[in-house]
Design a protein around this motif. Structure first.
Motif, PDB file in Angstrom:
ATOM      1  N   GLY A  33       0.797  -1.231   0.000  1.00 16.36           N
ATOM      2  CA  GLY A  33       0.000   0.000   0.000  1.00 16.36           C
ATOM      3  C   GLY A  33       0.822   1.268   0.000  1.00 16.36           C
ATOM      4  N   LEU A  34       1.915   1.272   0.752  1.00 20.09           N
ATOM      5  CA  LEU A  34       2.807   2.437   0.795  1.00 20.09           C
ATOM      6  C   LEU A  34       3.961   2.297  -0.200  1.00 20.09           C
ATOM      7  CD1 LEU A  34       3.028   2.950   4.674  1.00 20.09           C
ATOM      8  CD2 LEU A  34       1.616   4.238   3.037  1.00 20.09           C
ATOM      9  N   ASN A  35       3.955   1.202  -0.951  1.00 19.54           N
ATOM     10  CA  ASN A  35       4.999   0.902  -1.936  1.00 19.54           C
ATOM     11  C   ASN A  35       6.396   0.855  -1.306  1.00 19.54           C
ATOM     12  OD1 ASN A  35       5.678   0.165  -4.572  1.00 19.54           O
ATOM     13  ND2 ASN A  35       6.234   2.250  -5.113  1.00 19.54           N
ATOM     14  N   LEU A  36       6.471   0.272  -0.101  1.00 18.66           N
ATOM     15  CA  LEU A  36       7.761   0.151   0.568  1.00 18.66           C
ATOM     16  C   LEU A  36       8.651  -0.870  -0.138  1.00 18.66           C
ATOM     17  CD1 LEU A  36       6.609   0.242   4.309  1.00 18.66           C
ATOM     18  CD2 LEU A  36       7.442   2.145   2.881  1.00 18.66           C
ATOM     19  N   CYS A  37       8.016  -1.841  -0.786  1.00 23.93           N
ATOM     20  CA  CYS A  37       8.763  -2.792  -1.610  1.00 23.93           C
ATOM     21  C   CYS A  37       8.040  -2.921  -2.938  1.00 23.93           C
ATOM     22  CB  CYS A  37       8.857  -4.152  -0.927  1.00 23.93           C
ATOM     23  SG  CYS A  37       9.703  -5.362  -1.976  1.00 23.93           S
ATOM     24  N   PRO A  38       8.578  -2.313  -3.997  1.00 23.03           N
ATOM     25  CA  PRO A  38       7.898  -2.363  -5.289  1.00 23.03           C
ATOM     26  C   PRO A  38       7.816  -3.762  -5.893  1.00 23.03           C
ATOM     27  CG  PRO A  38       9.966  -1.120  -5.428  1.00 23.03           C
ATOM     28  CD  PRO A  38       9.790  -1.523  -4.009  1.00 23.03           C
ATOM     29  N   PHE A  39       8.501  -4.730  -5.292  1.00 19.23           N
ATOM     30  CA  PHE A  39       8.530  -6.090  -5.821  1.00 19.23           C
ATOM     31  C   PHE A  39       7.478  -6.992  -5.167  1.00 19.23           C
ATOM     32  CE2 PHE A  39      13.055  -4.680  -5.033  1.00 19.23           C
ATOM     33  CZ  PHE A  39      13.139  -3.954  -6.207  1.00 19.23           C
ATOM     34  N   ALA A  40       6.879  -6.542  -4.067  1.00 19.25           N
ATOM     35  CA  ALA A  40       5.991  -7.403  -3.282  1.00 19.25           C
ATOM     36  C   ALA A  40       4.646  -7.653  -3.944  1.00 19.25           C
ATOM     37  CB  ALA A  40       5.780  -6.801  -1.895  1.00 19.25           C
ATOM     38  N   LYS A  41       4.142  -6.668  -4.656  1.00 16.97           N
ATOM     39  CA  LYS A  41       2.789  -6.791  -5.201  1.00 16.97           C
ATOM     40  C   LYS A  41       2.654  -7.976  -6.156  1.00 16.97           C
ATOM     41  CE  LYS A  41      -0.955  -4.235  -7.351  1.00 16.97           C
ATOM     42  NZ  LYS A  41      -1.412  -2.946  -7.865  1.00 16.97           N
ATOM     43  N   ALA A  42       3.612  -8.159  -7.042  1.00 20.22           N
ATOM     44  CA  ALA A  42       3.511  -9.224  -8.045  1.00 20.22           C
ATOM     45  C   ALA A  42       3.422 -10.605  -7.396  1.00 20.22           C
ATOM     46  CB  ALA A  42       4.693  -9.169  -9.008  1.00 20.22           C
ATOM     47  N   VAL A  45      -0.031 -10.922  -5.614  1.00 19.51           N
ATOM     48  CA  VAL A  45      -1.137 -11.111  -6.558  1.00 19.51           C
ATOM     49  C   VAL A  45      -1.118 -12.527  -7.136  1.00 19.51           C
ATOM     50  CG1 VAL A  45      -2.040 -10.372  -8.807  1.00 19.51           C
ATOM     51  CG2 VAL A  45      -1.396  -8.668  -7.106  1.00 19.51           C
ATOM     52  N   LYS A  46       0.081 -13.044  -7.416  1.00 19.21           N
ATOM     53  CA  LYS A  46       0.209 -14.394  -7.986  1.00 19.21           C
ATOM     54  C   LYS A  46       0.103 -15.501  -6.928  1.00 19.21           C
ATOM     55  CE  LYS A  46       3.374 -12.904 -11.645  1.00 19.21           C
ATOM     56  NZ  LYS A  46       4.778 -12.993 -12.093  1.00 19.21           N
ATOM     57  N   LYS A  47      -0.092 -15.080  -5.664  1.00 20.44           N
ATOM     58  CA  LYS A  47      -0.184 -16.034  -4.536  1.00 20.44           C
ATOM     59  C   LYS A  47       1.055 -16.930  -4.451  1.00 20.44           C
ATOM     60  CE  LYS A  47      -5.232 -15.961  -4.340  1.00 20.44           C
ATOM     61  NZ  LYS A  47      -5.257 -14.756  -3.586  1.00 20.44           N
ATOM     62  N   ASP A  75      14.090 -26.289  -2.766  1.00 21.06           N
ATOM     63  CA  ASP A  75      13.638 -27.451  -3.541  1.00 21.06           C
ATOM     64  C   ASP A  75      12.335 -27.211  -4.305  1.00 21.06           C
ATOM     65  OD1 ASP A  75      15.801 -28.828  -2.500  1.00 21.06           O
ATOM     66  OD2 ASP A  75      14.636 -29.859  -0.949  1.00 21.06           O
ATOM     67  N   THR A  76      11.706 -26.058  -4.109  1.00 14.58           N
ATOM     68  CA  THR A  76      10.394 -25.780  -4.700  1.00 14.58           C
ATOM     69  C   THR A  76      10.549 -24.799  -5.862  1.00 14.58           C
ATOM     70  OG1 THR A  76       9.383 -26.103  -2.529  1.00 14.58           O
ATOM     71  CG2 THR A  76       8.076 -24.911  -4.174  1.00 14.58           C
ATOM     72  N   PRO A  77       9.877 -25.061  -6.988  1.00 19.90           N
ATOM     73  CA  PRO A  77       9.971 -24.129  -8.116  1.00 19.90           C
ATOM     74  C   PRO A  77       9.460 -22.729  -7.741  1.00 19.90           C
ATOM     75  CG  PRO A  77       8.890 -26.183  -8.777  1.00 19.90           C
ATOM     76  CD  PRO A  77       9.035 -26.224  -7.284  1.00 19.90           C
ATOM     77  N   ALA A  78      10.159 -21.705  -8.205  1.00 21.24           N
ATOM     78  CA  ALA A  78       9.792 -20.315  -7.895  1.00 21.24           C
ATOM     79  C   ALA A  78       8.394 -19.987  -8.394  1.00 21.24           C
ATOM     80  CB  ALA A  78      10.814 -19.357  -8.494  1.00 21.24           C
TER      81      ALA A  78
END
Length: 194
Positions: A33-42, A45-47, A75-78
């Protein structure tokens, strides 16, 4: 005359659903919400965020769980799970103890030969950057509802930084955002202090 038996310490019951809900709310309102991490939203959203609530009450138990989660993430695919948040309400509630544990977490990465593949970021309700006053609003960029270890993939971090040319300016922008928001604004976002 007998002496009274000592009462065993009771382990607090951790409400996993409530811990996850509070953490998701913080992620949505503050981090995204405050865009503290611009990478978090994606990844949100993709869960692709794994939320793990730890019942650990000792640093040793938390370390064991941390190592299990590091291995699981490696061990888990990204595409399935990109990042993990280990929420641990029952241990390392004191920020100084938590901060010291981060060295243990880094040593675990080394011992598991995962340096360069994964990293551990840190969030805590009493987070305090070095050389700041405890109440400096800038500390709130890393203040989560509960002590939390954030497991990140180095590849994902590198891709995100490449896509965000001014990545080195994020910290300064976050401080500016928090100063504009102020304590009153933060309290309006999280009325119960969470």
């Amino acid at each position: 005359m007998s002496t009274p038996a000592s009462t065993p310490a009771t382990t607090p019951v951790i409400d996993h659903a409530a811990a996850i809900a509070a953490t998701e709310q913080w992620l949505e309102k503050a981090v995204i919400g405050l865009n503290l991490c611009p990478f978090a939203k994606a990844v949100h959203v993709k869960k692709q965020i794994r939320y793990v609530v730890s019942d650990a009450t000792t640093p040793e138990a938390l370390l064991e769980q941390l190592m299990d989660e590091l291995q699981w993430l490696a061990d888990t695919p990204a595409e399935q799970v990109d990042t993990t948040l280990i929420i641990h309400p029952g241990v390392l509630t004191d920020f100084e103890d938590y901060n010291e544990f981060l060295d243990v977490a880094d040593a675990a990465l080394e011992d598991m030969a995962l340096v360069g593949e994964l990293q551990v970021a840190s969030f805590h309700p009493d987070y305090q950057f070095a050389d700041t006053d405890k109440n400096d609003i800038g500390n709130f960029t890393n203040r989560s509802p509960y002590p939390t270890l954030h497991l990140l993939r180095e590849d994902s971090v590198e891709r995100a930084v490449a896509a965000f040319p001014e990545a080195e300016e994020i910290f300064e922008q976050n401080i500016e955002t928090m100063e504009q928001l102020g304590h009153d604004g933060w309290d309006k976002l999280f009325p119960q202090g969470k």
